[in-house]
Design a protein around this motif. Structure first.
Motif, PDB file in Angstrom:
ATOM      1  N   TYR A 193      40.141  58.746  43.641  1.00  0.00           N
ATOM      2  CA  TYR A 193      40.358  58.173  42.306  1.00  0.00           C
ATOM      3  C   TYR A 193      40.957  56.766  42.422  1.00  0.00           C
ATOM      4  O   TYR A 193      40.600  55.853  41.668  1.00  0.00           O
ATOM      5  N   ALA A 194      41.914  56.545  43.403  1.00  0.00           N
ATOM      6  CA  ALA A 194      42.546  55.229  43.591  1.00  0.00           C
ATOM      7  C   ALA A 194      41.519  54.199  44.026  1.00  0.00           C
ATOM      8  O   ALA A 194      41.503  53.045  43.559  1.00  0.00           O
ATOM      9  N   LEU A 195      40.606  54.621  44.950  1.00  0.00           N
ATOM     10  CA  LEU A 195      39.550  53.723  45.406  1.00  0.00           C
ATOM     11  C   LEU A 195      38.637  53.319  44.249  1.00  0.00           C
ATOM     12  O   LEU A 195      38.278  52.140  44.095  1.00  0.00           O
ATOM     13  N   VAL A 196      38.269  54.294  43.401  1.00  0.00           N
ATOM     14  CA  VAL A 196      37.384  54.016  42.256  1.00  0.00           C
ATOM     15  C   VAL A 196      38.068  53.053  41.302  1.00  0.00           C
ATOM     16  O   VAL A 196      37.459  52.110  40.779  1.00  0.00           O
ATOM     17  N   MET A 197      39.382  53.276  41.061  1.00  0.00           N
ATOM     18  CA  MET A 197      40.122  52.388  40.171  1.00  0.00           C
ATOM     19  C   MET A 197      40.154  50.964  40.724  1.00  0.00           C
ATOM     20  O   MET A 197      39.963  49.980  39.989  1.00  0.00           O
ATOM     21  N   LEU A 198      40.405  50.813  42.059  1.00  0.00           N
ATOM     22  CA  LEU A 198      40.447  49.478  42.663  1.00  0.00           C
ATOM     23  C   LEU A 198      39.095  48.789  42.581  1.00  0.00           C
ATOM     24  O   LEU A 198      38.990  47.598  42.278  1.00  0.00           O
ATOM     25  N   LEU A 199      38.038  49.576  42.849  1.00  0.00           N
ATOM     26  CA  LEU A 199      36.690  49.019  42.747  1.00  0.00           C
ATOM     27  C   LEU A 199      36.380  48.599  41.317  1.00  0.00           C
ATOM     28  O   LEU A 199      35.742  47.565  41.076  1.00  0.00           O
ATOM     29  N   GLY A 200      36.865  49.369  40.365  1.00  0.00           N
ATOM     30  CA  GLY A 200      36.650  49.038  38.957  1.00  0.00           C
ATOM     31  C   GLY A 200      37.363  47.756  38.574  1.00  0.00           C
ATOM     32  O   GLY A 200      36.802  46.890  37.885  1.00  0.00           O
ATOM     33  N   ILE A 201      38.634  47.621  39.052  1.00  0.00           N
ATOM     34  CA  ILE A 201      39.404  46.414  38.744  1.00  0.00           C
ATOM     35  C   ILE A 201      38.748  45.201  39.393  1.00  0.00           C
ATOM     36  O   ILE A 201      38.620  44.124  38.789  1.00  0.00           O
ATOM     37  N   PHE A 202      38.252  45.391  40.643  1.00  0.00           N
ATOM     38  CA  PHE A 202      37.586  44.303  41.345  1.00  0.00           C
ATOM     39  C   PHE A 202      36.326  43.869  40.603  1.00  0.00           C
ATOM     40  O   PHE A 202      36.066  42.668  40.418  1.00  0.00           O
ATOM     41  N   GLY A 203      35.578  44.841  40.134  1.00  0.00           N
ATOM     42  CA  GLY A 203      34.350  44.522  39.390  1.00  0.00           C
ATOM     43  C   GLY A 203      34.656  43.803  38.090  1.00  0.00           C
ATOM     44  O   GLY A 203      33.965  42.851  37.700  1.00  0.00           O
ATOM     45  N   LEU A 204      35.701  44.269  37.374  1.00  0.00           N
ATOM     46  CA  LEU A 204      36.070  43.659  36.097  1.00  0.00           C
ATOM     47  C   LEU A 204      36.530  42.215  36.297  1.00  0.00           C
ATOM     48  O   LEU A 204      36.131  41.305  35.553  1.00  0.00           O
ATOM     49  N   LEU A 205      37.358  42.005  37.341  1.00  0.00           N
ATOM     50  CA  LEU A 205      37.839  40.656  37.613  1.00  0.00           C
ATOM     51  C   LEU A 205      36.690  39.730  38.007  1.00  0.00           C
ATOM     52  O   LEU A 205      36.632  38.567  37.598  1.00  0.00           O
ATOM     53  N   THR A 206      35.780  40.265  38.817  1.00  0.00           N
ATOM     54  CA  THR A 206      34.623  39.467  39.236  1.00  0.00           C
ATOM     55  C   THR A 206      33.807  39.042  38.024  1.00  0.00           C
ATOM     56  O   THR A 206      33.370  37.881  37.921  1.00  0.00           O
ATOM     57  N   TRP A 207      33.589  39.996  37.111  1.00  0.00           N
ATOM     58  CA  TRP A 207      32.781  39.682  35.901  1.00  0.00           C
ATOM     59  C   TRP A 207      33.454  38.611  35.030  1.00  0.00           C
ATOM     60  O   TRP A 207      32.812  37.712  34.499  1.00  0.00           O
ATOM     61  N   GLN A 208      34.808  38.710  34.914  1.00  0.00           N
ATOM     62  CA  GLN A 208      35.540  37.764  34.088  1.00  0.00           C
ATOM     63  C   GLN A 208      35.667  36.382  34.756  1.00  0.00           C
ATOM     64  O   GLN A 208      35.634  35.350  34.080  1.00  0.00           O
ATOM     65  N   LEU A 209      35.831  36.352  36.084  1.00  0.00           N
ATOM     66  CA  LEU A 209      36.087  35.088  36.783  1.00  0.00           C
ATOM     67  C   LEU A 209      34.823  34.437  37.343  1.00  0.00           C
ATOM     68  O   LEU A 209      34.879  33.333  37.896  1.00  0.00           O
ATOM     69  N   TRP A 210      33.704  35.127  37.229  1.00  0.00           N
ATOM     70  CA  TRP A 210      32.470  34.594  37.813  1.00  0.00           C
ATOM     71  C   TRP A 210      32.093  33.194  37.295  1.00  0.00           C
ATOM     72  O   TRP A 210      31.678  32.332  38.084  1.00  0.00           O
TER      73      TRP A 210
END
Length: 672
Positions: free
Chosen positions: A647-664
């Motif tokens: 669950y922690a890995l999925v959450m980190l991957l989710g945060i990474f994806g969200l940040l990537t989408w916002q900062l792209w």
């Protein structure tokens, strides 16, 4: 002088009180208490009805709301009474016949384990019928209409361990539901386009309704509404093809045959159409429909009476035929004559049913007229009252039935409706047929050879008559007790006199003037009747010279010759006309058609809707969506491992994806 609302409530509610005491407290009050309280309730109702009748004869009327139940917009649902000549006459007839039946039941149902229950039912039936005839609105009319249907179901199946009784009461219930469906549609049309449930208001809007057409067609709305109403009357008043329930209803105890099938429930349809005369007068199409249905019933149900051997069924088919005469009168727009015949018929037909029950008691519950004969010397009171009832039924001059039936026959000459000629021929032939089957029964039961010692036609065990078990051994008949014979005598009096006494005020006086409406220009039959009426005595004397009298006499003489002098003749005729007899024995195959065509079709339709509609479409859609959700849940379930690091890995991957989408956008600009 105004009619008291308290008096009307007493008339309506006294039988209900008796029914509740006998039904709910029957165990504590016992048999004597049950019949005492129910008879007291009906006696109070009868006395009150007589008082109301006398006040109405003096010009008093009542039309008011007693209790306002509900208001929906402009639609008022209420309990109210409309008391005029038509209502007052019906109140007296219903309560008097009911009173006679209550007294008679003490002797007839003695020893039956359902004694208290039976008294409760017949008293409840009386209340229901009174609510029907006293109503001033369609809602209360429908309540009374359905209530008498429910109680008749309970009474016809009173012996609920008897398979034939169970079948008969279900048949009566289902056939009446067909008629009631039409009835409620008719009421619905009037309410929808008239905007009211009140009779007076609906009748005032009748001319406006007559200008409307049924949506999507060029049919007159008033015609559609009236035909729907008459379909309801065809169910309750057992007109072809909804007549099939009434003969089978003889499976109930004899007292209810007199109460339901002579004076009350089966006449509800006749009463309803007479009450709705302001509507029916606006549609010749509806009147012609009524006329044809009545003529077919009067003639062809009479033919069935000829081949019956069960004493109660002979009287039952006689009832069907006479209801046909009343319906013909309605179609001829002589509504007053129809309810006049309703009244006279109520007395002599109740008399004949109760006399048949007395014969059944004397014969130890054997109902086959071929096992009787010579009962006149053993049952003198039953014999003379049966004779008087039969003479009234066939329209013998001076007897009650003569005045009402002859008036219908005369009126049939003065109608311009397309079906009038057929109706006239049918009811004239019916005069001979009625006299023939009535006196066939009379001669076979009370005269000729005494056949009850050897019983040429022993009943089958499974059809132990009238629910009293198998008691068909050889015996000597006996006169019935006074509680049985007294009602016969009291009913015989109006069967002889009421026509002579009532014809002038009911048909040509003011008694019915504000209860029934007739367009005398379009439908002049009642006017022509009035022109030819010169008093009851003169009418009877003239009746001795007319065709109906000679037709009736011919029927009596033919029955006497066939069944007392030359009994081989009807046997030979039966053999020669065996195909016709077979059709009659199968009641024109109406029951076969209902069971093998209508019921089978309904069953196939039901199966199709169940398999194709319910299971394939509805269940398929619901089950399909359920399976889809289940599959989706199964996929999601794979992600639920129960491990925190996953669950922690999925959450980190989710945060990474969200940040990537916002900062792209920033990264892409920097890279450029």
């Amino acid at each position: 002088m105004a009619i008291s609302q308290s008096l009307l409530l007493t008339v309506a509610l006294a039988p209900l009180a008796g029914a509740l005491i006998a039904g709910l407290a029957g165990k504590w009050v016992g048999k004597r208490g049950a019949h005492f309280f129910t008879i007291l309730g009906v006696l109070i109702a009868f006395i009150g009805s007589v008082v109301v009748l006398s006040q109405v004869a003096g010009g008093a009327r009542f039309n008011a709301t007693v209790y306002e139940w509900m208001v929906l917009g402009n639609l008022v649902m209420e309990v109210g009474f409309l008391v005029d000549g038509l209502t007052a006459m019906m109140m007296v007839v219903v309560t008097f016949v009911s009173l006679m039946v209550h007294v008679y039941t003490i002797g007839y149902m003695e020893g039956d384990p359902g004694y208290q229950r039976f008294f409760s039912y017949i008293s409840l039936f009386t209340f229901s019928m009174l609510m029907l005839v006293m109503s001033n609105n369609f809602l209360q009319l429908f309540f009374g209409w359905e209530a008498v249907g429910l109680v008749s179901y309970l009474l016809i199946g009173f012996w609920f361990k008897k398979p034939t009784a169970i079948f008969a009461n279900m048949k009566a219930f289902l056939v009446n539901r067909v008629g009631d469906f039409g009835f409620i549609l008719g009421i619905g049309l009037i309410v929808a386009y008239g905007g009211t449930l009140n009779y007076t208001e609906a009748f005032a809007k009748a001319p406006e309704l007559a200008k409307l057409t049924f949506p999507g067609t060029d049919w007159m709305l008033i015609t559609v509404a009236c035909i729907c109403l008459i379909i309801g009357a065809m169910g309750k008043s057992a007109q072809v093809p909804l007549n099939v329930w009434l003969p089978d209803s003889m499976e109930g105890p004899t007292p209810i045959s007199a109460l339901i099938h002579a004076a009350t429930m089966v006449t509800a349809g006749i009463f309803m159409v007479a009450r709705m005369s302001p509507l029916f007068e606006l549609s010749d199409t509806a009147l012609n429909f009524v006329l044809i249905i009545g003529a077919i019933t009067a003639l062809f149900m009479g033919f069935l009476g000829i081949i019956q051997n069960d004493i109660k069924r002979v009287v039952a088919y006689s009832t069907l035929s006479q209801l046909g005469y009343m319906t013909v009168a309605l179609g001829l727009s002589v509504y007053g004559v129809a309810v006049f015949h309703l009244m006279t018929h109520a007395f002599f037909k109740a008399l004949l049913f109760l006399a048949a029950g007395s014969v059944i008691i004397g014969m130890h519950h054997d109902q086959d007229i071929r096992n009787m004969g010579g009962l006149r010397k053993y049952m003198p009171i039953t014999w003379i009252t049966s004779l008087l009832g039969s003479l009234a039924l066939i329209g013998t001059p001076l007897f009650a039935g003569f005045y009402s039936k002859d008036s219908i026959l005369i009126a049939s000459h003065h109608s311009s409706l397309p079906g009038a000629t057929f109706a006239m021929v049918a009811i004239y032939i019916g005069v001979f047929v009625t006299a023939f089957y009535s006196f066939r029964m009379y001669f076979l039961v009370f005269h000729g050879e005494e056949r009850f010692h050897h019983k040429p036609f022993p009943p089958e065990d499974e059809h132990a008559h009238d629910g009293h078990g198998d008691d068909h051994h050889a015996h000597t008949p006996h006169e019935s007790p006074w509680v049985v014979t007294a009602p016969l005598i009291l009913l015989a009096v109006p069967s002889v006199l009421i026509g002579f006494m009532a014809i002038q005020p009911m048909l040509f006086g003011d008694f019915m003037k504000d209860a029934i409406f007739v367009d005398a220009v379009k439908h002049p039959a009642i006017t022509e009747l009035a022109k030819g009426f010169h008093g009851a005595a003169a009418m009877a004397l003239h009746g001795l010279q007319t065709l109906p009298f000679w037709l009736a006499l011919a029927g009596v003489v033919t029955a006497w010759w066939f069944y007392l002098k030359q009994p081989s003749i009807p046997v030979a005729i039966g053999r020669a006309l065996s195909p016709v007899v077979k059709v009659l024995e199968n009641k024109y195959y109406l029951d076969w058609f209902n069971e093998h065509v209508l019921a089978a079709g309904a069953r196939m339709l039901g199966m199709g809707l169940w398999k194709g509609g319910d299971q394939a479409v509805i269940d398929g859609a619901i089950n399909g969506s359920a399976r889809a959700m289940g599959g989706f849940a199964g996929v999601l379930r794979q992600a639920q491992t129960g491990r925190l690091y996953t669950y922690a890995l999925v959450m980190l991957l989710g945060i990474f994806g969200l940040l990537t989408w916002q900062l792209w956008p920033y990264f892409s600009g920097f890279l450029r």
